[in-house]
Design a protein around this motif. Sequence first.
Motif, PDB file in Angstrom:
ATOM      1  N   ARG A 272       0.839  -1.184   0.000  1.00  0.00           N
ATOM      2  CA  ARG A 272       0.000   0.000   0.000  1.00  0.00           C
ATOM      3  C   ARG A 272       0.885   1.249   0.000  1.00  0.00           C
ATOM      4  NH1 ARG A 272      -2.505  -3.383   3.900  1.00  0.00           N
ATOM      5  NH2 ARG A 272      -4.519  -4.185   3.218  1.00  0.00           N
ATOM      6  N   ASP A 273       0.259   2.400   0.057  1.00  0.00           N
ATOM      7  CA  ASP A 273       0.982   3.663   0.061  1.00  0.00           C
ATOM      8  C   ASP A 273       1.620   3.884   1.423  1.00  0.00           C
ATOM      9  OD1 ASP A 273       1.932   6.161  -0.512  1.00  0.00           O
ATOM     10  OD2 ASP A 273       0.043   7.190  -0.104  1.00  0.00           O
ATOM     11  N   ARG A 274       2.944   3.912   1.484  1.00  0.00           N
ATOM     12  CA  ARG A 274       3.644   4.167   2.745  1.00  0.00           C
ATOM     13  C   ARG A 274       3.795   5.670   2.921  1.00  0.00           C
ATOM     14  NH1 ARG A 274       6.170   0.145   5.448  1.00  0.00           N
ATOM     15  NH2 ARG A 274       7.804   1.505   6.256  1.00  0.00           N
ATOM     16  N   ARG A 275       3.508   6.149   4.125  1.00  0.00           N
ATOM     17  CA  ARG A 275       3.528   7.579   4.403  1.00  0.00           C
ATOM     18  C   ARG A 275       4.422   7.847   5.617  1.00  0.00           C
ATOM     19  NH1 ARG A 275       1.335  10.555   0.458  1.00  0.00           N
ATOM     20  NH2 ARG A 275       0.511  12.114   1.922  1.00  0.00           N
ATOM     21  N   SER A 276       4.878   9.084   5.726  1.00  0.00           N
ATOM     22  CA  SER A 276       5.689   9.511   6.867  1.00  0.00           C
ATOM     23  C   SER A 276       4.819  10.318   7.824  1.00  0.00           C
ATOM     24  CB  SER A 276       6.874  10.368   6.398  1.00  0.00           C
ATOM     25  OG  SER A 276       7.750   9.604   5.593  1.00  0.00           O
ATOM     26  N   TYR A 277       5.001  10.057   9.128  1.00  0.00           N
ATOM     27  CA  TYR A 277       4.149  10.695  10.137  1.00  0.00           C
ATOM     28  C   TYR A 277       5.010  11.286  11.252  1.00  0.00           C
ATOM     29  CZ  TYR A 277       0.619   7.825   7.837  1.00  0.00           C
ATOM     30  OH  TYR A 277      -0.192   7.244   6.905  1.00  0.00           O
TER      31      TYR A 277
END
Length: 703
Positions: A272-277
């Motif tokens: 899936r779309d990996r995001r930075s948090y």
Amino acid sequence: MDSTDFEDLHRRLKTLEEENLHLKALRVADLTERKRAETALAESVERYRTLFNSIDEGFCIIEFFDGPHGPLSDYVHIEANPAYTQHAGIPNVVGQKVREMVPLEAGGWVELYGGVLGTGVPIRFERELVATGRHLELAAFRVEPASRRQVAVLFQDITARKRAEAELQHLNETLEARVVAALAERKVLADIVEGTNAFVQVVDPQFRWLAINGAAAGEFHRIFGVMPRVGDDMRELLNDLPEHQQAVIGIWSRALSGEEFVEVAEFGHPGRDRRSYEMRFSTLRSASGDQIGAYQFVYDVTERLEQQKRLGEAEEALRQSQKMEAVGQLTGGIAHDFNNLLTGIMGSLELLQSRLSQGRLNEIDRYVATAQSAARRAAALTHRLLAFSRRQTLDPRPTDLNRLVTGMEELIRRTVGPQIALEVVTAGGLWPTLIDSSQLESALLNLCINARDAMPEGGRLTIETANKWLDHRVAAERDLPPGQYISLCVTDTGTGMSPDVIQRAFEPFFTTKPIGQGTGLGLSMVYGFVRQSGGQVRIYSEVGHGTTMCLYLPRYYSKGAEQPAAPETKTAARAPNGQTVLVVDDEPSVRMLVTDVLEELGFHVIEAVDGPAGLKVLQSDARIDLLITDVGLPGGMNGRQLADAARTTRPALNVLFITGYAENAIIGNGRLAPGMQILTKPFVVETLAARVLDMIRAGAMPK
């Protein structure tokens, strides 16, 4: 008197004696009882007085009298216990009349207590003593008989209770409004939390969600494929994703242990779309301060990080462009100066060759002098460039800065001229510093010449030394580690510098002087030399108010500064017999020059083109009295490595390094072992010869 009369009289006398004894007994008993009664009364009075003085409640006895307002219209306090003052707030009331004590409210008190006196009926009531602002709870009863006109009053201060009751009444009256307001506030906060773009989660110590807003729930579902709800166990919800389960539990465990922190991490399934948090974790506490969980505010910073990355790349590209511009400026300046110098050298050599072929020897000296002058200027230019780049070969020694400055005072005075007043201020107890003293002398002279040029109409030049202790804040402002430093400051009263000029002052070939009057390498050389020596240069200037140039040099921790090195011995006619020198250099012209000079002095010379070839000679049985080696050599072995390898088998071997450029780390940052010296290229032949002879003689002396 007959016997009958006598017996009767005796009987009567005995009766009287018995009566007398009885009366005496009665009298003694009466006295004892009276004494007992008096003692009991005294004890009763004492108990009363003790009780009267020690009870917590206020107590007083008032006595009515006929006053100006009519019969029994006033009363006076005839007794009062210590607690009276505490509860009523009025001290020393015994002897005071109520109409004098509280004239504005005396009528009310007289009416209340007068009723008790008249009827004999006790009363209990609450009333405010307005004069002192005290709310009192009172009980009053008549002191019998009524003819005494006295009333006893027992009371206590209930002001705090009255205020609490009033506040409670107010709270009760406003409870509904406050409940409505609280609900409205809670709804506003809930709407804000629910409507924010932050992902908000609240978790208890068992990893169960206490609260989670819609944004967080949706993002959790998008990342992990499961929808969380309040009451769910985070660990159970991620059972099918063990890798992510460990990461999530690990970071929440820190928060639930009481740690408050901010962390940026990347989450998401690889498919899936990996995001930075950016995750901000805080401790959730109860009203009593106990930890009952943890909560987080999370923001998606993927775009922000990408923008920062693009910005960093753009900044790097800009820096690279600025570097290329600086390199262009540097190479252009070098090319200009070297072309002039090479023209002088090449032209002089061509004319020298031409005159020799023509047999015109009378002009040879002029061309040789011109070529030598241009060559020396070229050597000075390379030294300045190496100083600017912090790559020159230094020979640092413990130095007394005060001695160096005072030793140059006369030279500086002659250089700046009589129109400038020179003042030298040296600090007492100045620490030593580890520095290449010849380079520092050159830097100081350069600064003084710049100061002179900034004062064309004359002025004052001050040279000052001082000890400086730089703390973390001050050291950070000067881009230095905190610690102890020595400052050398040159201050003039000249034209000063603008902020733009200060910003560019250390750039190579930047100068404010007219064309032909300055190379623009002076300050860049000073800056590079000082930085290479572990120090810093700072400019303090204002247009029209002069300039101060300060050099900050690290303190050298030793017992004292070394004395300046003794001047080199002049060249002798011949070398001692049988002396052999090994010359290692990959440049044929340098080897030829050094070999010719040494052979002319009478030395036997062995040549080697690189480190391995030189080491082979050193490991043979050949006699070697001195090793002369370039520092930068081909073949995988530099000059320092060659010297170290040679000293494993020849520990007393003297070594002379000749170098035009070398990393200081290679030659030991100037801290060479005994018997090792450095000679910087290009060098004068006489200097080479003198240095070799000095080292040969030193090596021949008894150890």
